[in-house]
Design a protein around this motif. Sequence first.
Motif, mmCIF file in Angstrom:
data_model
loop_
_atom_site.group_PDB
_atom_site.id
_atom_site.type_symbol
_atom_site.label_atom_id
_atom_site.label_comp_id
_atom_site.label_asym_id
_atom_site.label_seq_id
_atom_site.Cartn_x
_atom_site.Cartn_y
_atom_site.Cartn_z
ATOM 1 N N UNK A 10 -2.760 0.572 5.878
ATOM 2 C CA UNK A 10 -3.956 0.022 5.245
ATOM 3 C C UNK A 10 -4.565 1.017 4.258
ATOM 4 N N UNK A 11 -4.447 2.307 4.568
ATOM 5 C CA UNK A 11 -5.062 3.337 3.737
ATOM 6 C C UNK A 11 -4.384 3.454 2.377
ATOM 7 N N UNK A 12 -3.078 3.219 2.320
ATOM 8 C CA UNK A 12 -2.357 3.406 1.060
ATOM 9 C C UNK A 12 -2.039 2.083 0.373
ATOM 10 N N UNK A 13 -1.911 1.001 1.135
ATOM 11 C CA UNK A 13 -1.573 -0.293 0.553
ATOM 12 C C UNK A 13 -2.773 -1.220 0.444
ATOM 13 N N UNK A 14 -3.755 -1.022 1.324
ATOM 14 C CA UNK A 14 -4.897 -1.923 1.411
ATOM 15 C C UNK A 14 -4.624 -3.007 2.443
ATOM 16 N N UNK A 15 -5.571 -3.235 3.347
ATOM 17 C CA UNK A 15 -5.346 -4.206 4.414
ATOM 18 C C UNK A 15 -5.119 -5.613 3.862
ATOM 19 N N UNK A 28 5.792 -0.949 7.819
ATOM 20 C CA UNK A 28 4.890 -0.460 6.779
ATOM 21 C C UNK A 28 4.219 0.830 7.227
ATOM 22 N N UNK A 29 3.902 0.919 8.520
ATOM 23 C CA UNK A 29 3.295 2.134 9.050
ATOM 24 C C UNK A 29 4.277 3.303 9.048
ATOM 25 N N UNK A 30 5.513 3.024 9.427
ATOM 26 C CA UNK A 30 6.511 4.093 9.558
ATOM 27 C C UNK A 30 7.020 4.589 8.213
ATOM 28 N N UNK A 31 7.047 3.736 7.204
ATOM 29 C CA UNK A 31 7.748 4.057 5.966
ATOM 30 C C UNK A 31 6.853 4.310 4.773
ATOM 31 N N UNK A 32 5.532 4.272 4.950
ATOM 32 C CA UNK A 32 4.640 4.633 3.853
ATOM 33 C C UNK A 32 4.260 6.106 3.970
ATOM 34 N N UNK A 33 3.768 6.641 2.868
ATOM 35 C CA UNK A 33 3.338 8.035 2.833
ATOM 36 C C UNK A 33 1.925 8.109 3.410
ATOM 37 N N UNK A 34 1.857 7.922 4.723
ATOM 38 C CA UNK A 34 0.570 7.894 5.418
ATOM 39 C C UNK A 34 0.800 8.275 6.868
ATOM 40 N N UNK A 70 8.145 -8.174 -0.557
ATOM 41 C CA UNK A 70 8.187 -9.437 -1.289
ATOM 42 C C UNK A 70 7.736 -9.117 -2.701
ATOM 43 N N UNK A 71 7.540 -10.141 -3.531
ATOM 44 C CA UNK A 71 7.020 -9.863 -4.865
ATOM 45 C C UNK A 71 5.619 -9.263 -4.788
ATOM 46 N N UNK A 72 4.889 -9.489 -3.680
ATOM 47 C CA UNK A 72 3.597 -8.814 -3.515
ATOM 48 C C UNK A 72 3.766 -7.298 -3.523
ATOM 49 N N UNK A 73 4.919 -6.820 -3.091
ATOM 50 C CA UNK A 73 5.205 -5.385 -3.086
ATOM 51 C C UNK A 73 5.234 -4.809 -4.495
ATOM 52 N N UNK A 74 5.515 -5.664 -5.494
ATOM 53 C CA UNK A 74 5.795 -5.191 -6.840
ATOM 54 C C UNK A 74 4.683 -5.427 -7.853
ATOM 55 N N UNK A 75 3.683 -6.254 -7.517
ATOM 56 C CA UNK A 75 2.776 -6.729 -8.564
ATOM 57 C C UNK A 75 1.944 -5.616 -9.203
ATOM 58 N N UNK A 84 6.565 1.073 -5.575
ATOM 59 C CA UNK A 84 5.853 0.162 -6.468
ATOM 60 C C UNK A 84 4.525 -0.263 -5.873
ATOM 61 N N UNK A 85 4.449 -0.275 -4.562
ATOM 62 C CA UNK A 85 3.264 -0.688 -3.819
ATOM 63 C C UNK A 85 2.322 0.498 -3.594
ATOM 64 N N UNK A 86 2.901 1.650 -3.275
ATOM 65 C CA UNK A 86 2.112 2.834 -2.915
ATOM 66 C C UNK A 86 1.644 3.621 -4.130
ATOM 67 N N UNK A 87 2.576 3.912 -5.037
ATOM 68 C CA UNK A 87 2.280 4.776 -6.186
ATOM 69 C C UNK A 87 2.859 4.138 -7.454
ATOM 70 N N UNK A 88 2.324 2.983 -7.859
ATOM 71 C CA UNK A 88 2.918 2.262 -8.992
ATOM 72 C C UNK A 88 2.928 3.050 -10.293
ATOM 73 N N UNK A 89 1.922 3.871 -10.533
ATOM 74 C CA UNK A 89 1.898 4.634 -11.780
ATOM 75 C C UNK A 89 2.969 5.712 -11.792
ATOM 76 N N UNK A 90 3.244 6.289 -10.621
ATOM 77 C CA UNK A 90 4.326 7.274 -10.530
ATOM 78 C C UNK A 90 5.665 6.597 -10.813
ATOM 79 N N UNK A 91 5.900 5.450 -10.185
ATOM 80 C CA UNK A 91 7.168 4.752 -10.407
ATOM 81 C C UNK A 91 7.285 4.274 -11.849
ATOM 82 N N UNK A 92 6.186 3.801 -12.425
ATOM 83 C CA UNK A 92 6.230 3.358 -13.822
ATOM 84 C C UNK A 92 6.673 4.506 -14.728
#
Length: 394
Positions: free
Chosen positions: A294-299, A283-289, A122-127, A375-383
Amino acid sequence: MDLHPDRGSSSLVLERATTDIASFRSRVPEAALDDLRRRLALVRWPDAETLPGWAQGVPLVRARRLVDYWLRDYDWRRGERVLNAFPQYRTSIDGLGIHFLHVRSRHADALPIIITHGWPGSVFELVKLVRPLVDPTSFDGRPSQAFHVVMPSLPGFGFSDIPSTSGWGVERTAGAWQELMRRLGYRRYVAAGGDFGSAVTHALAALRSPALVGMHTSFPTCLFDPPAIAPYTPEEADALAQLAAYRASDSAHAFQMTTRPQTVGYGLEDSPVGLGTWIYEKLAAWTDSPHDPDAVLGRNSVLDNITLYWLTGTATSSARFFWEDPTWPVPRLQLPVGVTAFPADIVTTPKVWAERTYPQLTHFSRAPEGGHFPAWEVPLVLAQELRATFEPLR
């Protein structure tokens, strides 16, 4: 723009949008949150899985941990403040109210960009990406790298309207995005997205508007129709193995929502635990974790996203987006394209596929970390990737 509960359900009704661009803030009624907590407290748990780990889905102990936190410690009002910290709007395009964030940079020469989320985001993924783009000097960038940022909610997602008729798929959404940028006064802009956001961005580029001068994707649509030519390079062989594994054991959600979105919706709309675990598994299957989003996105951030689906009653309508576009188009694009391959994505894009797909591939990079939600996991890398892709177009 007001929200109020829909009688007979826990979802919300949005004030009718017009063609004006109206300011919007989320102010969810407390009654909707009380209903959520009541349902969480009444959950009926299944028995535990019969194999260790995630082979059969979200393990019971992990589901209980998530739901216990959701019920006892999670605060939607905090998540609401995260969203309301940004300027938000709604406007009617093609008869549908579209919600979007629109954050202008203080740098006068900033380049407008429209960025689209996917599912189950959602847009929460991008903020987390907003401030590095609009204020690059605070994030190791230069004023000349600034963007004016537009982040819409897909039709049937979040605070955008739920379509009441079929036809709102990738191509119609792209047409709405083109109109949105025109309505905002942008005569020259770029676009980016992953997952369904990538499909919409490709469709937007296929419209060949002279206003769109370049695009970036972290998830090329060719990944599901790969231009592989034997003998394969080692990168291609790895990508084909990833694709085969996805189809064999990780794509049931897509097949269900592509074929029977209404049926799956009954359970997702009625049970927040059902909805939450449906999203949490991906989210568990597709994040770099190691299956620990929770560890990479925050609970709290994970639950902001899930709770937005619940409060807006968009589990079914977002599923219908799969039904509208069972296969993603792979148009032959005639504009500059940048691609970033993230190592923990569903499929890691081989450079040769990007070269075969995009005649004007101007940027390709393999990121050091990150998965399906960069954008959610590594926003500075994507930026940084967006800056590099669009630097020549300024």
